[in-house]
Design an enzyme around this catalytic site. Structure first.
Site, PDB file in Angstrom:
ATOM      1  N   GLY A 158       0.816  -1.212   0.000  1.00  0.00           N
ATOM      2  CA  GLY A 158       0.000   0.000   0.000  1.00  0.00           C
ATOM      3  C   GLY A 158       0.845   1.255   0.000  1.00  0.00           C
TER       4      GLY A 158
ATOM      5  CG  PHE B  23      -1.943   9.916   3.582  1.00  0.00           C
ATOM      6  CD1 PHE B  23      -1.262  11.089   3.320  1.00  0.00           C
ATOM      7  CD2 PHE B  23      -3.238   9.787   3.115  1.00  0.00           C
ATOM      8  CE1 PHE B  23      -1.851  12.121   2.607  1.00  0.00           C
ATOM      9  CE2 PHE B  23      -3.848  10.812   2.408  1.00  0.00           C
ATOM     10  CZ  PHE B  23      -3.152  11.986   2.155  1.00  0.00           C
TER      11      PHE B  23
ATOM     12  CD  GLU C 186     -14.112  17.491   3.344  1.00  0.00           C
ATOM     13  OE1 GLU C 186     -13.282  17.912   4.162  1.00  0.00           O
ATOM     14  OE2 GLU C 186     -13.941  16.448   2.687  1.00  0.00           O
TER      15      GLU C 186
HETATM   16  C1  LIG Z   1     -12.967  10.965   0.877  1.00  0.00           C
HETATM   17  C2  LIG Z   1     -11.984  10.975   2.019  1.00  0.00           C
HETATM   18  C3  LIG Z   1     -11.669  12.183   2.652  1.00  0.00           C
HETATM   19  C4  LIG Z   1     -10.746  12.199   3.685  1.00  0.00           C
HETATM   20  N1  LIG Z   1     -10.434  13.401   4.274  1.00  0.00           N
HETATM   21  C5  LIG Z   1      -9.475  13.445   5.216  1.00  0.00           C
HETATM   22  C6  LIG Z   1      -9.062  14.684   5.777  1.00  0.00           C
HETATM   23  O1  LIG Z   1      -9.585  15.751   5.425  1.00  0.00           O
HETATM   24  N2  LIG Z   1      -8.073  14.679   6.720  1.00  0.00           N
HETATM   25  C7  LIG Z   1      -7.480  13.512   7.124  1.00  0.00           C
HETATM   26  O2  LIG Z   1      -6.571  13.555   7.941  1.00  0.00           O
HETATM   27  N3  LIG Z   1      -7.856  12.323   6.627  1.00  0.00           N
HETATM   28  C8  LIG Z   1      -8.837  12.260   5.694  1.00  0.00           C
HETATM   29  N4  LIG Z   1      -9.219  11.050   5.167  1.00  0.00           N
HETATM   30  C9  LIG Z   1      -8.647   9.815   5.746  1.00  0.00           C
HETATM   31  C10 LIG Z   1      -7.271   9.519   5.210  1.00  0.00           C
HETATM   32  O3  LIG Z   1      -7.227   9.707   3.819  1.00  0.00           O
HETATM   33  C11 LIG Z   1      -6.893   8.098   5.608  1.00  0.00           C
HETATM   34  O4  LIG Z   1      -6.897   8.017   7.013  1.00  0.00           O
HETATM   35  C12 LIG Z   1      -5.532   7.713   5.072  1.00  0.00           C
HETATM   36  O5  LIG Z   1      -5.553   7.718   3.670  1.00  0.00           O
HETATM   37  C13 LIG Z   1      -5.099   6.347   5.576  1.00  0.00           C
HETATM   38  O6  LIG Z   1      -3.855   6.037   5.038  1.00  0.00           O
HETATM   39  P1  LIG Z   1      -3.437   4.526   4.777  1.00  0.00           P
HETATM   40  O7  LIG Z   1      -2.023   4.576   4.303  1.00  0.00           O
HETATM   41  O8  LIG Z   1      -3.780   3.702   5.936  1.00  0.00           O
HETATM   42  O9  LIG Z   1      -4.397   4.035   3.599  1.00  0.00           O
HETATM   43  P2  LIG Z   1      -4.702   4.636   2.180  1.00  0.00           P
HETATM   44  O10 LIG Z   1      -4.243   6.047   2.068  1.00  0.00           O
HETATM   45  O11 LIG Z   1      -6.129   4.332   1.922  1.00  0.00           O
HETATM   46  O12 LIG Z   1      -3.790   3.780   1.190  1.00  0.00           O
HETATM   47  C14 LIG Z   1      -3.973   2.418   0.987  1.00  0.00           C
HETATM   48  C15 LIG Z   1      -3.222   2.012  -0.274  1.00  0.00           C
HETATM   49  O13 LIG Z   1      -3.158   0.606  -0.338  1.00  0.00           O
HETATM   50  C16 LIG Z   1      -3.449   0.181  -1.650  1.00  0.00           C
HETATM   51  N5  LIG Z   1      -4.006  -1.171  -1.528  1.00  0.00           N
HETATM   52  C17 LIG Z   1      -5.109  -1.542  -0.852  1.00  0.00           C
HETATM   53  N6  LIG Z   1      -5.264  -2.869  -0.890  1.00  0.00           N
HETATM   54  C18 LIG Z   1      -4.237  -3.357  -1.624  1.00  0.00           C
HETATM   55  C19 LIG Z   1      -3.867  -4.676  -2.032  1.00  0.00           C
HETATM   56  N7  LIG Z   1      -4.569  -5.756  -1.679  1.00  0.00           N
HETATM   57  N8  LIG Z   1      -2.766  -4.808  -2.802  1.00  0.00           N
HETATM   58  C20 LIG Z   1      -2.035  -3.728  -3.182  1.00  0.00           C
HETATM   59  N9  LIG Z   1      -2.356  -2.469  -2.811  1.00  0.00           N
HETATM   60  C21 LIG Z   1      -3.434  -2.282  -2.032  1.00  0.00           C
HETATM   61  C22 LIG Z   1      -4.424   1.207  -2.183  1.00  0.00           C
HETATM   62  O14 LIG Z   1      -4.406   1.264  -3.590  1.00  0.00           O
HETATM   63  C23 LIG Z   1      -3.896   2.484  -1.541  1.00  0.00           C
HETATM   64  O15 LIG Z   1      -2.958   3.143  -2.368  1.00  0.00           O
HETATM   65  C24 LIG Z   1     -10.134  10.992   4.124  1.00  0.00           C
HETATM   66  C25 LIG Z   1     -10.452   9.784   3.484  1.00  0.00           C
HETATM   67  C26 LIG Z   1     -11.368   9.777   2.441  1.00  0.00           C
HETATM   68  C27 LIG Z   1     -11.706   8.478   1.755  1.00  0.00           C
END
Ligand SMILES: Cc1cc2nc3c(=O)[nH]c(=O)nc-3n(C[C@H](O)[C@H](O)[C@H](O)COP(=O)(O)OP(=O)(O)OC[C@H]3O[C@@H](n4cnc5c(N)ncnc54)[C@H](O)[C@@H]3O)c2cc1C
Length: 418
Positions: A10, A13, A162
């Site tokens: 993944g 962030f 939003e």
């Molecule tokens: C519409 C929306 C608005 C948001 N607004 C805010 C905000 O204003 N402020 C804030 O702080 N947070 C906000 N968030 C929350 C924030 O974006 C998430 O908390 C954050 O993205 C989490 O990061 P992460 O790395 O855990 O997962 P993600 O950023 O979701 O990344 C996961 C990655 O893993 C990849 N992936 C998933 N499964 C697989 C697999 N099986 N194989 C290979 N790759 C895979 C995906 O393609 C993705 O690139 C928002 C979220 C959304 C959906």
């Protein structure tokens, strides 16, 4: 394949921050897409204010010239802890010494998976383009048929707020004048929240101010009203049926199903219950971070699903790995909470920064500044800033192109296979 050092699943962030912080390790970053997506601005793509390329940045561009990171565009389907391998959809297994699992979450429909086709959610660039397409086509159809247009948004958290604010603005101020036979009074935007107030993570006074701002923009807010059914022609809330084909889902998340293959305890949302150092029970070299992790905060409740949490966790885990800190010497992860922001619309937002709580124009300026600062890439920052300035002055959203995705996919299906 030779044994690799660190594998990251993944590039959101959490995973991206970890990869960028692991300067001296051999890293393989696997993501099912070819880009990092800036999710906080997805709703602006969904409402045609920004183009997809403004908020997405290809991994190969991010890691250009950084030989320690190998990027793979692939779907991870299973993690085999015993064999120390991750299994992919197409390629052979990838071995690891240390694994960082950061696949995020997906929207959840509380056991009603069939609702997804009528009420799509917003998590990826594809989702956002799909929603934009539906919204623009709905306006075209309403103009053609001369019938009222209702948008129903389920979920009163930041994404729902939003979306409601952006739709109200675009519908009433920007798209309206471009559709002469569409009576603006016929446009209804309903924001539905199961709990007693919108933006429940914010203080009650900020929730009330956000609700007041939305109502002044013409949004109808329905509180304490869980959705009980969604069909192709509308949704039911309590005893009321709202007739609409434009339903957007912004309620509930479920962590990636991939986590099940780790075979460790998870919470009700499918998040892995990690140890204080973000590793999984019984395996100090497998870490789960970001939205996929249930990490207890100071009050015992899990940390919120926010970008800063995922980024700080990515940095923390990278440091443990870089310095080779053994499990018994690891200090627990501690989240530095710098506050929360949520925008409501043009020049309106709410900000909760510790003891400081404010709403309105300055909160919105702060929201703009923070989002520009955290966007990846100088080009994206400049483009988003210019788009916002243009929109602020003209009220004309810049990305109103209909690709007609449904028709495109029909054509692709009809193409003869060689
Ligand atoms: C519409 C929306 C608005 C948001 N607004 C805010 C905000 O204003 N402020 C804030 O702080 N947070 C906000 N968030 C929350 C924030 O974006 C998430 O908390 C954050 O993205 C989490 O990061 P992460 O790395 O855990 O997962 P993600 O950023 O979701 O990344 C996961 C990655 O893993 C990849 N992936 C998933 N499964 C697989 C697999 N099986 N194989 C290979 N790759 C895979 C995906 O393609 C993705 O690139 C928002 C979220 C959304 C959906």
């Amino acid at each position: 394949m030779a044994r690799t050092g660190v594998v990251i699943i993944g590039g959101g962030f959490g995973g991206l921050t970890a990869a960028l912080s692991l300067r001296d390790a051999d890293v393989v970053l696997i993501d099912r897409t070819n880009h990092h997506c800036f999710q906080p601005l997805l709703y602006q793509v969904a409402t045609a204010a920004l183009s997809p390329g403004d908020i997405a940045w290809p991994f190969r561009a991010i890691f250009r010239g950084q030989r320690h990171v190998r990027v793979m565009m692939e779907e991870v389907v299973r993690i085999d802890r015993a064999r120390r391998e991750v299994h992919l959809h197409h390629d052979g297994p990838v071995p690891f010494d240390t694994l960082i699992v950061a696949p995020g979450s997906r929207h959840a429909y509380f056991g009603h998976d069939a609702w997804e086709s009528y009420a799509p959610g917003l998590k990826t660039i594809t989702d956002a383009v799909h929603l934009r397409e539906r919204m623009l086509l709905a306006f075209e159809e309403a103009e053609r048929e001369g019938h009222p247009l209702t948008f129903a948004i389920v979920g009163g958290g930041p994404t729902g707020v939003e979306l409601a604010g952006a739709l109200a603005e675009i519908g009433r101020r920007a798209l309206g004048p471009d559709f002469p036979s569409l009576r603006l009074d016929d446009l209804a935007i309903v924001l539905i929240e199961a709990g007693p107030r919108i933006l429940p993570a914010f203080s009650p006074d900020l929730s009330a101010r956000a609700a007041g701002a939305l109502q002044r923009m013409g949004v109808t807010i329905k509180l304490d009203t869980p959705v009980t059914d969604i069909r192709s022609d509308g949704l039911t809330i309590g005893t009321e049926f709202v007739r609409t084909t434009n339903i957007l889902w912004a309620a509930g998340n479920r962590a990636s199903p991939l986590l099940a293959s780790l075979d460790v305890p998870r919470d009700q949302s499918g998040r892995v219950k990690v140890l204080p150092d973000l590793s999984i029970p019984g395996d100090p070299h497998i870490f789960v971070i970001g939205d996929a992790a249930h990490c207890a905060g100071p009050e015992g409740t899990p940390l919120p699903a926010l970008a800063p949490v995922a980024m700080q966790q990515g940095r923390y885990v990278a440091r443990l790995i870089r310095l080779g800190i053994p499990p018994e010497k690891r200090r627990p992860f501690a989240y530095a909470d710098r506050g929360m922001l949520s925008t409501i619309g043009r020049a309106q937002a709410v900000a909760q920064l510790g003891r400081f709580r404010f709403a309105g124009f300055f909160a919105w300026l702060l929201w703009c500044g923070v989002h520009i600062f955290f966007l990846i890439g100088f080009r994206n920052r400049v483009r988003v800033m210019l788009e916002w300035m243009w929109y602020y002055v003209t009220f004309k959203p810049g990305a109103r192109v209909i690709y007609n995705l449904a028709q495109l996919s029909d054509t692709a299906r009809a193409r003869p296979q060689r």
